[in-house]
Write a protein that holds these residues in place. Structure first.
Motif, short mmCIF file in Angstrom:
data_model
loop_
_atom_site.label_atom_id
_atom_site.label_comp_id
_atom_site.label_asym_id
_atom_site.label_seq_id
_atom_site.Cartn_x
_atom_site.Cartn_y
_atom_site.Cartn_z
N ASP A 74 33.25 -60.69 -16.31
CA ASP A 74 34.12 -61.10 -17.41
C ASP A 74 35.34 -60.21 -17.57
OD1 ASP A 74 32.58 -63.31 -18.17
OD2 ASP A 74 31.26 -62.05 -19.39
N GLN A 75 35.30 -59.01 -17.00
CA GLN A 75 36.33 -58.01 -17.28
C GLN A 75 37.50 -58.02 -16.28
OE1 GLN A 75 36.25 -56.61 -20.03
NE2 GLN A 75 34.13 -56.60 -20.69
N PRO A 88 38.94 -59.53 -23.47
CA PRO A 88 37.65 -60.23 -23.60
C PRO A 88 37.57 -61.10 -24.84
CG PRO A 88 37.31 -57.94 -22.95
CD PRO A 88 38.77 -58.08 -23.31
N HIS A 90 35.01 -61.75 -26.69
CA HIS A 90 34.16 -61.24 -27.78
C HIS A 90 34.54 -59.79 -28.02
CE1 HIS A 90 30.66 -60.20 -30.20
NE2 HIS A 90 30.35 -61.48 -30.26
N ARG A 93 33.02 -56.51 -26.57
CA ARG A 93 33.03 -56.23 -25.15
C ARG A 93 34.31 -55.53 -24.66
NH1 ARG A 93 30.83 -60.43 -21.23
NH2 ARG A 93 30.59 -58.44 -20.16
N GLN A 97 35.71 -52.28 -20.75
CA GLN A 97 36.66 -52.64 -19.71
C GLN A 97 37.23 -51.48 -18.90
OE1 GLN A 97 40.41 -54.88 -20.77
NE2 GLN A 97 39.19 -56.52 -19.85
N ASP A 119 37.64 -64.68 -20.69
CA ASP A 119 36.57 -64.03 -19.93
C ASP A 119 36.65 -64.47 -18.48
OD1 ASP A 119 35.61 -62.79 -22.19
OD2 ASP A 119 33.66 -63.79 -22.18
N ARG A 137 35.21 -68.29 -25.43
CA ARG A 137 35.70 -66.97 -25.02
C ARG A 137 37.09 -67.01 -24.37
NH1 ARG A 137 31.14 -63.55 -24.31
NH2 ARG A 137 29.64 -64.13 -25.93
N THR A 138 37.62 -68.19 -24.09
CA THR A 138 38.92 -68.32 -23.42
C THR A 138 39.76 -69.35 -24.17
OG1 THR A 138 38.00 -67.76 -21.25
CG2 THR A 138 40.09 -68.94 -21.27
N HIS A 168 30.26 -70.29 -20.56
CA HIS A 168 31.39 -70.16 -19.64
C HIS A 168 31.40 -71.30 -18.62
CE1 HIS A 168 31.25 -65.54 -20.32
NE2 HIS A 168 32.33 -66.01 -20.91
N CYS A 258 27.79 -63.10 -12.78
CA CYS A 258 28.20 -62.29 -13.93
C CYS A 258 28.12 -60.79 -13.65
CB CYS A 258 27.32 -62.59 -15.13
SG CYS A 258 27.40 -64.30 -15.70
#
Length: 264
Positions: A74-75, A88, A90, A93, A97, A119, A137-138, A168, A258
């Motif tokens: 995700d990072q 990110p 959320h 999180r 990073q 993400d 998340r996006t 996701h 992930c």
């Protein structure tokens, strides 16, 4: 993995399981991990399996202040020699990073996102097409930022709306090879992906949504245990499979991809 070609899966960053892992975010696949020792055993097996597939694995120490830090995908999103660092989706999180970025910066040109949220788990590549999920998340501003990043690189970017019960894009699908798209039923229609004339879409029962995300290496693939339809469909198409148990990782709303960031 989701944004890389087979030739680019030479190296990968992974990050260990923190002491706080049982507090990882979870609202989709399960009720959260509950066995730290088993989670670490499964993650070690994951890392070893990557090495057995010829990947040079770079391990980052876990951060106990961030329960979800193992989910490095995700990072960062790598494309060739460049790496897009999103904000990110959320807030909890964000602090994960910098350790990922500082490691990738030794190998990649770093481009940081300035606005919106995104993400890396919302990105999927099939050939020269990049798919990005509009999800919890996006957001649209994040998608626009990513579009600017890929502009001029020879990609078509297609947006897919992710249903509320899916975290996701890569939580419901994967492409272990450019000619195959695995998609879980009761998520989105195959039509949402647009024209894919050289790619066969294989629908997988919703009961195996945790296993629809696989990591491909040509005619070989890594598959999460307990997903017989996924195994049957891939085996019948000539794949040699390595099956690993990631039950504790899945319990934290995560899939195979992930836990790694691949890059050339």
């Amino acid at each position: 993995m989701s944004s890389t070609t087979l030739a680019e899966r030479r190296r990968a960053i992974v990050r260990g399981i923190p002491e706080s892992f049982t507090s990882a975010l979870a609202s989709h696949f399960g009720e959260g991990p509950n066995d730290l020792e088993l989670a670490r055993k499964q993650h070690a097996g994951y890392t070893q399996t990557l090495r057995e597939h010829g990947v040079e694995v770079i391990e980052i120490e876990p951060d106990d202040d961030h329960p979800d830090c193992v989910f490095v995908e995700d990072q960062a999103v790598t494309l060739g020699g460049k790496c897009f660092i999103p904000i990110p989706g959320h807030e909890s999180r964000i602090g994960e990073q910098e350790a990922v970025v500082s490691t990738l910066a030794e190998f990649q040109e770093i481009v940081r996102m300035e606005h919106g949220v995104m993400d890396g788990g919302d990105v999927l590549r099939i050939g020269d097409i990049l798919f990005i999920g509009r999800s919890k998340r996006t957001d649209d501003v994040g998608i626009s930022s990513f579009r600017d990043f890929v502009k001029g690189e020879g990609f078509e970017l297609r947006v897919i709306d992710i249903p509320p019960h899916v975290l996701h894009l890569t939580s419901m699908c994967s492409s272990p090879r450019d000619d195959i798209l695995l998609l879980a039923e009761n998520t989105v229609s195959i039509d949402a992906f647009g024209e894919l004339p050289a790619t066969e879409a294989i629908m997988i029962p919703e009961s195996e949504v945790k296993g629809v995300n696989v990591i491909g290496f040509g005619d070989r693939a890594i598959v999460a245990a307990g997903n017989p339809t996924v195994e049957q469909e891939l085996t019948s198409r000539g794949f040699e499979l390595t099956t690993i148990d990631i039950s504790q990782i899945s319990a934290a709303d995560a899939s195979l991809t992930c836990c790694s960031v691949f890059f050339p």
